[in-house]
Design an enzyme around this catalytic site. Sequence first.
Site, mmCIF file in Angstrom:
data_model
loop_
_atom_site.group_PDB
_atom_site.id
_atom_site.type_symbol
_atom_site.label_atom_id
_atom_site.label_comp_id
_atom_site.label_asym_id
_atom_site.label_seq_id
_atom_site.Cartn_x
_atom_site.Cartn_y
_atom_site.Cartn_z
ATOM 1 N N ASP A 239 0.818 -1.219 0.000
ATOM 2 C CA ASP A 239 0.000 0.000 0.000
ATOM 3 C C ASP A 239 0.856 1.275 0.000
ATOM 4 O O ASP A 239 0.349 2.364 0.246
ATOM 5 C CB ASP A 239 -1.032 -0.023 1.131
ATOM 6 C CG ASP A 239 -0.429 0.060 2.515
ATOM 7 O OD1 ASP A 239 0.798 0.193 2.634
ATOM 8 O OD2 ASP A 239 -1.204 -0.018 3.499
ATOM 9 N N ASN B 95 -0.080 6.796 5.238
ATOM 10 C CA ASN B 95 1.152 6.283 4.642
ATOM 11 C C ASN B 95 1.483 7.020 3.354
ATOM 12 O O ASN B 95 0.585 7.601 2.744
ATOM 13 C CB ASN B 95 0.990 4.783 4.360
ATOM 14 C CG ASN B 95 1.230 3.972 5.622
ATOM 15 O OD1 ASN B 95 2.172 4.228 6.350
ATOM 16 N ND2 ASN B 95 0.355 3.011 5.889
ATOM 17 N N CYS C 190 2.574 5.342 13.741
ATOM 18 C CA CYS C 190 2.089 4.068 13.209
ATOM 19 C C CYS C 190 1.737 3.176 14.395
ATOM 20 O O CYS C 190 2.456 3.167 15.400
ATOM 21 C CB CYS C 190 3.185 3.401 12.379
ATOM 22 S SG CYS C 190 2.687 1.788 11.739
ATOM 23 N N HIS C 191 0.640 2.418 14.259
ATOM 24 C CA HIS C 191 0.243 1.591 15.408
ATOM 25 C C HIS C 191 0.886 0.194 15.379
ATOM 26 O O HIS C 191 0.628 -0.623 16.247
ATOM 27 C CB HIS C 191 -1.285 1.490 15.512
ATOM 28 C CG HIS C 191 -1.984 1.066 14.253
ATOM 29 N ND1 HIS C 191 -3.256 1.480 13.922
ATOM 30 C CD2 HIS C 191 -1.596 0.264 13.234
ATOM 31 C CE1 HIS C 191 -3.611 0.950 12.772
ATOM 32 N NE2 HIS C 191 -2.622 0.207 12.330
ATOM 33 N N HIS D 165 7.594 -0.049 9.884
ATOM 34 C CA HIS D 165 7.288 -1.359 9.307
ATOM 35 C C HIS D 165 8.511 -2.286 9.269
ATOM 36 O O HIS D 165 8.533 -3.254 8.500
ATOM 37 C CB HIS D 165 6.693 -1.236 7.890
ATOM 38 C CG HIS D 165 5.355 -0.567 7.874
ATOM 39 N ND1 HIS D 165 4.763 -0.105 6.732
ATOM 40 C CD2 HIS D 165 4.485 -0.296 8.866
ATOM 41 C CE1 HIS D 165 3.592 0.432 7.015
ATOM 42 N NE2 HIS D 165 3.404 0.334 8.317
ATOM 43 N N ASP E 232 4.080 -4.924 11.736
ATOM 44 C CA ASP E 232 4.016 -5.098 10.288
ATOM 45 C C ASP E 232 5.347 -5.525 9.663
ATOM 46 O O ASP E 232 5.454 -5.596 8.441
ATOM 47 C CB ASP E 232 3.558 -3.784 9.638
ATOM 48 C CG ASP E 232 2.131 -3.437 10.020
ATOM 49 O OD1 ASP E 232 1.302 -4.357 10.073
ATOM 50 O OD2 ASP E 232 1.853 -2.256 10.288
HETATM 51 P P1 NAD Z 1 -9.671 5.482 3.293
HETATM 52 O O1 NAD Z 1 -9.621 5.612 1.822
HETATM 53 O O2 NAD Z 1 -10.737 4.667 3.928
HETATM 54 O O3 NAD Z 1 -9.799 6.945 3.974
HETATM 55 C C1 NAD Z 1 -9.090 8.033 3.531
HETATM 56 C C2 NAD Z 1 -9.956 9.268 3.642
HETATM 57 O O4 NAD Z 1 -9.191 10.352 3.063
HETATM 58 C C3 NAD Z 1 -11.279 9.187 2.836
HETATM 59 O O5 NAD Z 1 -12.357 9.573 3.672
HETATM 60 C C4 NAD Z 1 -11.048 10.177 1.703
HETATM 61 O O6 NAD Z 1 -12.239 10.822 1.281
HETATM 62 C C5 NAD Z 1 -10.092 11.174 2.352
HETATM 63 N N1 NAD Z 1 -9.346 11.999 1.398
HETATM 64 C C6 NAD Z 1 -8.837 11.650 0.184
HETATM 65 N N2 NAD Z 1 -8.215 12.706 -0.376
HETATM 66 C C7 NAD Z 1 -8.348 13.740 0.495
HETATM 67 C C8 NAD Z 1 -7.925 15.097 0.476
HETATM 68 N N3 NAD Z 1 -7.254 15.625 -0.557
HETATM 69 N N4 NAD Z 1 -8.224 15.883 1.554
HETATM 70 C C9 NAD Z 1 -8.924 15.381 2.588
HETATM 71 N N5 NAD Z 1 -9.356 14.096 2.661
HETATM 72 C C10 NAD Z 1 -9.066 13.293 1.625
HETATM 73 O O7 NAD Z 1 -8.226 5.005 3.754
HETATM 74 P P2 NAD Z 1 -7.817 4.188 5.076
HETATM 75 O O8 NAD Z 1 -7.839 2.732 4.789
HETATM 76 O O9 NAD Z 1 -8.568 4.709 6.240
HETATM 77 O O10 NAD Z 1 -6.285 4.610 5.204
HETATM 78 C C11 NAD Z 1 -5.921 5.969 5.423
HETATM 79 C C12 NAD Z 1 -4.416 6.088 5.467
HETATM 80 O O11 NAD Z 1 -3.920 5.522 6.695
HETATM 81 C C13 NAD Z 1 -3.698 5.304 4.355
HETATM 82 O O12 NAD Z 1 -2.594 6.066 3.907
HETATM 83 C C14 NAD Z 1 -3.218 4.052 5.052
HETATM 84 O O13 NAD Z 1 -2.103 3.473 4.419
HETATM 85 C C15 NAD Z 1 -2.850 4.631 6.397
HETATM 86 N N6 NAD Z 1 -2.727 3.686 7.507
HETATM 87 C C16 NAD Z 1 -1.838 4.031 8.463
HETATM 88 C C17 NAD Z 1 -1.676 3.217 9.571
HETATM 89 C C18 NAD Z 1 -0.753 3.666 10.656
HETATM 90 O O14 NAD Z 1 -0.696 3.023 11.718
HETATM 91 N N7 NAD Z 1 -0.026 4.767 10.475
HETATM 92 C C19 NAD Z 1 -2.416 2.030 9.686
HETATM 93 C C20 NAD Z 1 -3.332 1.698 8.668
HETATM 94 C C21 NAD Z 1 -3.491 2.563 7.594
#
Ligand code: NAD
Length: 448
Positions: free
Chosen positions: A115, A149, A171-172, A200, A257
């Site tokens: 991803d 991410n 990151c969790h 990760h 991860d």
């Molecule tokens: P998702 O697609 O369900 O949600 C993303 C949201 O962002 C959506 O509501 C979308 O409408 C919004 N969005 C898109 N473009 C935008 C913009 N320009 N401005 C404002 N909002 C906007 O995605 P998800 O599965 O919830 O994942 C979100 C992010 O978190 C991903 O990058 C994923 O890889 C990351 N993630 C991080 C961790 C961590 O621990 N750091 C864990 C899991 C996922």
Amino acid sequence: MDTKISIIGAGSAVFSLSMIRDICLTPNLQGSTIMFMDIDEARLDAAHHLCQRYAREIGIELDLRKTTDRGDALEGADFVINTALVVGHHGMRAGWDIARKHGYRFGGSYHIMHDEAFWINYYQYVLFEEIVQDMLEICPDAWHLLVANPVLAGTTYLARKYPEHKFVGLCHGFGGVYHLADALGLEREHITFEVPGVNHFLWLTEFYYQGEDAFPLIDRWIEEEAPAYWQTCRASDGLGPKAIDLYQRFGAFPIGDTGNPGGGTWPWWYHTDAETEKRWREDPTGWYEGYFVHGAERVANIARWAEDESVQLTDHIAPKMSGESMVGIIESIACDIPRTYIVNILNDGEFVPGVPADFEVEVPALVSKRGIQGIQTNGLSAELIAYILHDRVAPVEIELEAYEMGSKELLLQLIMMDPWSRSMEQAESMLDEILALPEFAEMRDHYR
Ligand code: NAD
């Protein structure tokens, strides 16, 4: 409290519910303004409405607002949480479908079947940079918490380029250490640990239970209980045969991860073909199917519960902190409650010796009103540092250079680093097909 927290991408499938819950369960945030921002109005409305009802049920007073305008969201913000994913889950899969056709598999590099693929990251970098530039203009003193991410490459890129920006990546994944403790039957509050690395790619190097070395407990669990555990655990489990093999090979336990699909399914040699994956009880394809299905379910639940006023939300969203660190970190900074968190920052204090000083590391930090102060770890073995340099630092540097220069040639070289690349023709045809997707026109123009 007179604090404004803005959430960019507030409709996130992964984070929306946990953030709502944690904000409502943090009494110190009483009186704060929480601004929900998303470009998807339906998700935005649902998350905002759900939070209003949950706050009412919990009995906390918050000023909950929503907007589709990022400038509006940033005005007066003290904290900005970024959970946005520009290309969405469908954009990830569109590229994967093409890559698969060209012979790419999970378990290769970060930048294709993962991803954090280059076509996902391109749009993330553009958004990250826009957010930072807006913040520096509109709310220069605000803290930026990057959860979206690529945390690893995003932290490296933003912290290098905007040193004046108050920034941290989160990151969790490190929470996998609690999964290990649970399996060993250890009470979480009595464990202490060190899990140095880069995002990760975290390795448990120190592990104590009630002050005693707990590695012998891991060894005993492997000997006596792992075979039974493997009969019932899901494929690609963090304590599956692959994780145990990595532990026995490297002498440190892969956490979160590090070896699973959420972190790029490292390393490739457990994933060369379906038979090999089966032998190791690995199934990254199934793992990601589950991820997408659960994400869609969470988004649907938020919409359904938000609409149905008869639903008692605490019946569905237990009033218990989620374990995510964003809200705790905000509380620590805003209320000056010093606590230690695992964070992603530059390695400029030699927190993990051997990783370049201007590259991201995931390490403990003391968080308080004074900010985020990284803590030195005892580091990793020479071989794990070598893998970090080979599999994390090298490709990220090539990708960031490709992005900065708009260079298609460098993107091609990035693809050639993937272990499933067998020829330049294979890499080129995949790249061209992905760049030709109509939704990626902007990226096609960028990489010349
Ligand atoms: P998702 O697609 O369900 O949600 C993303 C949201 O962002 C959506 O509501 C979308 O409408 C919004 N969005 C898109 N473009 C935008 C913009 N320009 N401005 C404002 N909002 C906007 O995605 P998800 O599965 O919830 O994942 C979100 C992010 O978190 C991903 O990058 C994923 O890889 C990351 N993630 C991080 C961790 C961590 O621990 N750091 C864990 C899991 C996922």
